[in-house]
Design a protein around this motif. Structure first.
Motif, PDB file in Angstrom:
ATOM      1  N   ASN A  71      20.220   1.163  31.390  1.00 36.37           N
ATOM      2  CA  ASN A  71      18.901   1.466  30.814  1.00 36.37           C
ATOM      3  C   ASN A  71      18.677   0.854  29.436  1.00 36.37           C
ATOM      4  O   ASN A  71      17.543   0.820  28.956  1.00 36.37           O
ATOM      5  CB  ASN A  71      18.727   2.993  30.687  1.00 36.37           C
ATOM      6  CG  ASN A  71      18.609   3.658  32.048  1.00 36.37           C
ATOM      7  OD1 ASN A  71      17.692   3.379  32.815  1.00 36.37           O
ATOM      8  ND2 ASN A  71      19.562   4.535  32.358  1.00 36.37           N
ATOM      9  N   LYS A  74      15.978  -1.844  28.598  1.00 40.03           N
ATOM     10  CA  LYS A  74      14.608  -1.651  29.092  1.00 40.03           C
ATOM     11  C   LYS A  74      13.670  -1.467  27.895  1.00 40.03           C
ATOM     12  O   LYS A  74      14.089  -1.080  26.802  1.00 40.03           O
ATOM     13  CB  LYS A  74      14.576  -0.444  30.035  1.00 40.03           C
ATOM     14  CG  LYS A  74      15.350  -0.737  31.336  1.00 40.03           C
ATOM     15  CD  LYS A  74      15.498   0.472  32.227  1.00 40.03           C
ATOM     16  CE  LYS A  74      16.302   0.091  33.477  1.00 40.03           C
ATOM     17  NZ  LYS A  74      16.623   1.268  34.322  1.00 40.03           N
ATOM     18  N   HIS A 107      18.690  -6.850  31.601  1.00 42.39           N
ATOM     19  CA  HIS A 107      17.821  -6.115  32.540  1.00 42.39           C
ATOM     20  C   HIS A 107      17.015  -5.121  31.731  1.00 42.39           C
ATOM     21  O   HIS A 107      17.650  -4.236  31.140  1.00 42.39           O
ATOM     22  CB  HIS A 107      18.685  -5.416  33.581  1.00 42.39           C
ATOM     23  CG  HIS A 107      17.938  -4.499  34.493  1.00 42.39           C
ATOM     24  ND1 HIS A 107      17.248  -4.965  35.589  1.00 42.39           N
ATOM     25  CD2 HIS A 107      17.753  -3.150  34.488  1.00 42.39           C
ATOM     26  CE1 HIS A 107      16.702  -3.925  36.230  1.00 42.39           C
ATOM     27  NE2 HIS A 107      16.980  -2.824  35.584  1.00 42.39           N
ATOM     28  N   TRP A 111       8.409  -4.988  33.428  1.00 47.71           N
ATOM     29  CA  TRP A 111       8.523  -4.032  34.530  1.00 47.71           C
ATOM     30  C   TRP A 111       7.428  -2.996  34.325  1.00 47.71           C
ATOM     31  O   TRP A 111       6.940  -2.830  33.200  1.00 47.71           O
ATOM     32  CB  TRP A 111       9.920  -3.385  34.499  1.00 47.71           C
ATOM     33  CG  TRP A 111      10.315  -2.584  35.706  1.00 47.71           C
ATOM     34  CD1 TRP A 111       9.833  -2.692  36.970  1.00 47.71           C
ATOM     35  CD2 TRP A 111      11.305  -1.539  35.747  1.00 47.71           C
ATOM     36  NE1 TRP A 111      10.471  -1.799  37.809  1.00 47.71           N
ATOM     37  CE2 TRP A 111      11.377  -1.082  37.076  1.00 47.71           C
ATOM     38  CE3 TRP A 111      12.147  -0.945  34.778  1.00 47.71           C
ATOM     39  CZ2 TRP A 111      12.244  -0.060  37.479  1.00 47.71           C
ATOM     40  CZ3 TRP A 111      13.010   0.059  35.189  1.00 47.71           C
ATOM     41  CH2 TRP A 111      13.066   0.496  36.520  1.00 47.71           C
ATOM     42  N   GLN A 114       9.693   2.692  32.891  1.00 48.85           N
ATOM     43  CA  GLN A 114      10.497   2.825  31.658  1.00 48.85           C
ATOM     44  C   GLN A 114       9.941   1.958  30.526  1.00 48.85           C
ATOM     45  O   GLN A 114      10.681   1.245  29.840  1.00 48.85           O
ATOM     46  CB  GLN A 114      11.974   2.548  31.964  1.00 48.85           C
ATOM     47  CG  GLN A 114      12.539   3.650  32.871  1.00 48.85           C
ATOM     48  CD  GLN A 114      14.016   3.506  33.162  1.00 48.85           C
ATOM     49  OE1 GLN A 114      14.412   2.842  34.106  1.00 48.85           O
ATOM     50  NE2 GLN A 114      14.850   4.154  32.348  1.00 48.85           N
ATOM     51  N   ASN A 153      10.649  -7.606  36.954  1.00 50.69           N
ATOM     52  CA  ASN A 153      11.302  -6.683  37.877  1.00 50.69           C
ATOM     53  C   ASN A 153      10.263  -6.061  38.807  1.00 50.69           C
ATOM     54  O   ASN A 153       9.216  -5.591  38.350  1.00 50.69           O
ATOM     55  CB  ASN A 153      12.002  -5.581  37.060  1.00 50.69           C
ATOM     56  CG  ASN A 153      13.042  -4.800  37.855  1.00 50.69           C
ATOM     57  OD1 ASN A 153      13.589  -5.301  38.855  1.00 50.69           O
ATOM     58  ND2 ASN A 153      13.337  -3.582  37.426  1.00 50.69           N
ATOM     59  N   GLU A 154      10.529  -6.111  40.109  1.00 55.74           N
ATOM     60  CA  GLU A 154       9.746  -5.418  41.135  1.00 55.74           C
ATOM     61  C   GLU A 154       8.262  -5.793  41.164  1.00 55.74           C
ATOM     62  O   GLU A 154       7.389  -4.922  41.129  1.00 55.74           O
ATOM     63  CB  GLU A 154       9.909  -3.898  40.963  1.00 55.74           C
ATOM     64  CG  GLU A 154      11.376  -3.476  40.973  1.00 55.74           C
ATOM     65  CD  GLU A 154      11.591  -1.967  40.817  1.00 55.74           C
ATOM     66  OE1 GLU A 154      10.638  -1.261  40.433  1.00 55.74           O
ATOM     67  OE2 GLU A 154      12.712  -1.511  41.079  1.00 55.74           O
ATOM     68  N   ASN A 196      13.610 -10.071  39.957  1.00 56.46           N
ATOM     69  CA  ASN A 196      14.445  -9.069  40.620  1.00 56.46           C
ATOM     70  C   ASN A 196      13.552  -8.178  41.489  1.00 56.46           C
ATOM     71  O   ASN A 196      12.466  -7.761  41.055  1.00 56.46           O
ATOM     72  CB  ASN A 196      15.114  -8.238  39.506  1.00 56.46           C
ATOM     73  CG  ASN A 196      16.300  -7.427  39.964  1.00 56.46           C
ATOM     74  OD1 ASN A 196      17.118  -7.905  40.760  1.00 56.46           O
ATOM     75  ND2 ASN A 196      16.407  -6.204  39.458  1.00 56.46           N
ATOM     76  N   HIS A 236      19.469  -1.744  46.988  1.00 56.63           N
ATOM     77  CA  HIS A 236      19.661  -0.294  47.090  1.00 56.63           C
ATOM     78  C   HIS A 236      19.562   0.041  48.576  1.00 56.63           C
ATOM     79  O   HIS A 236      18.469   0.226  49.115  1.00 56.63           O
ATOM     80  CB  HIS A 236      18.594   0.452  46.280  1.00 56.63           C
ATOM     81  CG  HIS A 236      18.765   0.275  44.806  1.00 56.63           C
ATOM     82  ND1 HIS A 236      19.865   0.753  44.128  1.00 56.63           N
ATOM     83  CD2 HIS A 236      17.995  -0.342  43.876  1.00 56.63           C
ATOM     84  CE1 HIS A 236      19.760   0.443  42.840  1.00 56.63           C
ATOM     85  NE2 HIS A 236      18.641  -0.223  42.666  1.00 56.63           N
ATOM     86  N   TRP A 310      25.338  -0.780  41.295  1.00 55.73           N
ATOM     87  CA  TRP A 310      24.580  -0.033  40.274  1.00 55.73           C
ATOM     88  C   TRP A 310      25.398   1.179  39.839  1.00 55.73           C
ATOM     89  O   TRP A 310      25.121   2.320  40.201  1.00 55.73           O
ATOM     90  CB  TRP A 310      23.191   0.344  40.801  1.00 55.73           C
ATOM     91  CG  TRP A 310      22.216   0.567  39.677  1.00 55.73           C
ATOM     92  CD1 TRP A 310      21.561   1.730  39.375  1.00 55.73           C
ATOM     93  CD2 TRP A 310      21.773  -0.407  38.699  1.00 55.73           C
ATOM     94  NE1 TRP A 310      20.760   1.541  38.256  1.00 55.73           N
ATOM     95  CE2 TRP A 310      20.876   0.240  37.826  1.00 55.73           C
ATOM     96  CE3 TRP A 310      22.084  -1.753  38.469  1.00 55.73           C
ATOM     97  CZ2 TRP A 310      20.260  -0.412  36.755  1.00 55.73           C
ATOM     98  CZ3 TRP A 310      21.471  -2.403  37.403  1.00 55.73           C
ATOM     99  CH2 TRP A 310      20.571  -1.724  36.567  1.00 55.73           C
TER     100      TRP A 310
HETATM  101  C1  XIL Z   1      17.522   3.471  37.056  1.00 54.33           C
HETATM  102  C2  XIL Z   1      18.658   4.034  36.204  1.00 54.33           C
HETATM  103  O1  XIL Z   1      19.857   3.924  36.931  1.00 54.33           O
HETATM  104  C3  XIL Z   1      18.377   5.473  35.841  1.00 54.33           C
HETATM  105  O2  XIL Z   1      19.358   5.950  34.926  1.00 54.33           O
HETATM  106  C4  XIL Z   1      16.990   5.617  35.227  1.00 54.33           C
HETATM  107  O3  XIL Z   1      16.711   6.970  34.993  1.00 54.33           O
HETATM  108  C5  XIL Z   1      15.948   5.017  36.148  1.00 54.33           C
HETATM  109  O4  XIL Z   1      16.274   3.668  36.426  1.00 54.33           O
HETATM  110  N1  XIL Z   1      15.680  -0.279  39.978  1.00 54.33           N
HETATM  111  C6  XIL Z   1      15.979  -0.819  38.750  1.00 54.33           C
HETATM  112  C7  XIL Z   1      16.852  -0.052  37.818  1.00 54.33           C
HETATM  113  O5  XIL Z   1      15.608  -1.971  38.473  1.00 54.33           O
HETATM  114  O6  XIL Z   1      16.521  -0.317  36.470  1.00 54.33           O
HETATM  115  C8  XIL Z   1      16.779   1.432  38.081  1.00 54.33           C
HETATM  116  O7  XIL Z   1      17.716   2.077  37.234  1.00 54.33           O
HETATM  117  C9  XIL Z   1      17.057   1.715  39.538  1.00 54.33           C
HETATM  118  C10 XIL Z   1      16.019   1.052  40.412  1.00 54.33           C
END
Ligand code: XIL
Length: 360
Positions: A71, A74, A107, A111, A114, A153-154, A196, A236, A310
């Protein structure tokens, strides 16, 4: 430690398994050594708080060749107020990596999650200026020290029908992605720039749609000569109660990315076991099988350069808060268990990496 002393310590039970894993003489191979044998790096996400635990630090140093901040890099952490940057936690992780010869990924810069409230309220040119300042300041600070950056990201909508609707898209239009990449390239011309994304790995129709939309974005950026060097697949993954999780369509997708002359990084690997019934042994076997099937689909692709889980131990997984199990049991999604010990997944990952390197 000399081999004789090590054996003695083992016999006396003076050392716990996690201390030994991945070290010479223990017989347990390190994930990163096996990955290197297959021409890749193995990494893990870490938080700065986790560095306080000497056992986890030891496991990390034994097993991985790369870390990424869970984190700490971010936006909400790095720039909580406009123009006020807080680098302490991120610096701590990078110092740890550099002291121990580990690579580190950045990272993430742009995004929709966060991020601080003030950022979401900016409009048009003001948001674009904030994006530029953030990218220049953060990438400038770490110039030349990070292996790669998740610049965006995303960006794809969950249903795969278009770009994700977010304050970035609303305020800046579709070109926010190209703009972010151009700013990133200018801030650190030697940095490996990454887009990503998640939900691209499986065989579900939804994932197939998302893959097509993602490829369309990549092709468009390539055609326009926008700086971009790699794709990050979060991975994931999910273990399903009903049947096996399959990745039949994944190799062709990876090849399509490779055909665009882009590297491929697996950036956030874990296996969600929320839907698996107890007992733990059965769950672990199913999670391990998902790791096996996934690695079998991705490892043959030569443009695949890194695999990053992760977290490294189940103790530290984000899934317990994001996707808690109905029975209240903790999830078991990562390569090592909550006591930092080996589990079924560990062996399957090792085997897959060995097979990929052609070592029996
Ligand atoms: C997650 C972290 O692991 C948590 O601690 C936080 O509360 C939320 O984010 N995709 C991503 C990551 O790109 O940054 C995220 O990480 C998980 C999903």
């Amino acid at each position: 430690m000399r081999r004789r002393q090590l054996l003695m310590a083992l016999a006396l039970g003076a050392l716990s398994a996690p201390v030994l894993m991945g070290q010479a003489g223990s017989g347990a191979p390190a994930l990163n050594d096996l990955a290197r044998g297959a021409g890749r790096l193995w990494g893990a996400a870490v938080s700065s708080a986790q560095l306080d635990d000497p056992n986890l630090r030891r496991l990390l140093l034994a097993q991985v060749g790369l870390i990424v901040a869970e984190n700490e890099m971010k936006w909400e952490t790095l720039q909580p107020q406009p123009g006020v940057f807080r680098f302490t936690a991120a610096d701590r992780l990078l110092d740890f990596a550099e002291r121990h010869g580990l690579a580190m990924r950045g990272h993430t810069l742009v995004w929709h999650r966060q991020v601080p409230a003030w950022l979401r309220q900016l409009e048009g040119r003001a948001l674009e200026r904030a994006m530029a300042t953030h990218i220049q300041t953060v990438m400038g600070r770490y110039r030349g020290r990070l292996d790669s950056w998740d610049v965006v990201n995303e960006p794809i909508a969950d249903d795969g029908t278009g770009l994700r609707s977010s304050f970035w898209l609303d305020q800046l239009g579709e070109t926010y992605i190209a703009r972010a990449l151009e700013l990133a390239h200018a801030a650190d011309p030697s940095a490996r720039l990454v887009i990503n994304e998640y939900g691209l790995e499986g065989d579900a129709p939804k994932s197939a749609r998302k893959r097509q939309r993602f490829l369309a974005l990549l092709r468009d950026l390539r055609r326009r000569g926008v700086p971009l060097h790699a794709v990050g697949l979060q991975a994931h993954l999910h273990a399903h109660g009903g049947g096996p999780t399959t990745f039949d369509q994944l190799p062709a997708f990876l090849q399509a990315i490779a055909d665009l002359d882009l590297d491929i990084l697996i950036t956030e690997l874990d296996v969600n076991d929320r839907d698996l019934a107890a007992p733990v042994e059965t769950r672990d076997q199913k999670v391990a099988a998902v790791y096996g099937a996934f690695l079998e689909a991705v490892l043959p692709q030569p443009r695949l350069k890194q695999l990053v889980s992760w977290g490294l131990s189940d103790r530290d997984t984000w899934l317990n808060s994001a996707f808690p199990r109905a029975d209240g049991q903790p999830q078991r999604p990562l390569p090592f268990d909550a006591d930092l010990r080996r589990k079924a997944a560990t062996g399957v990952i090792e085997q897959s990496l060995r097979r990929s390197s052609g070592t029996p």
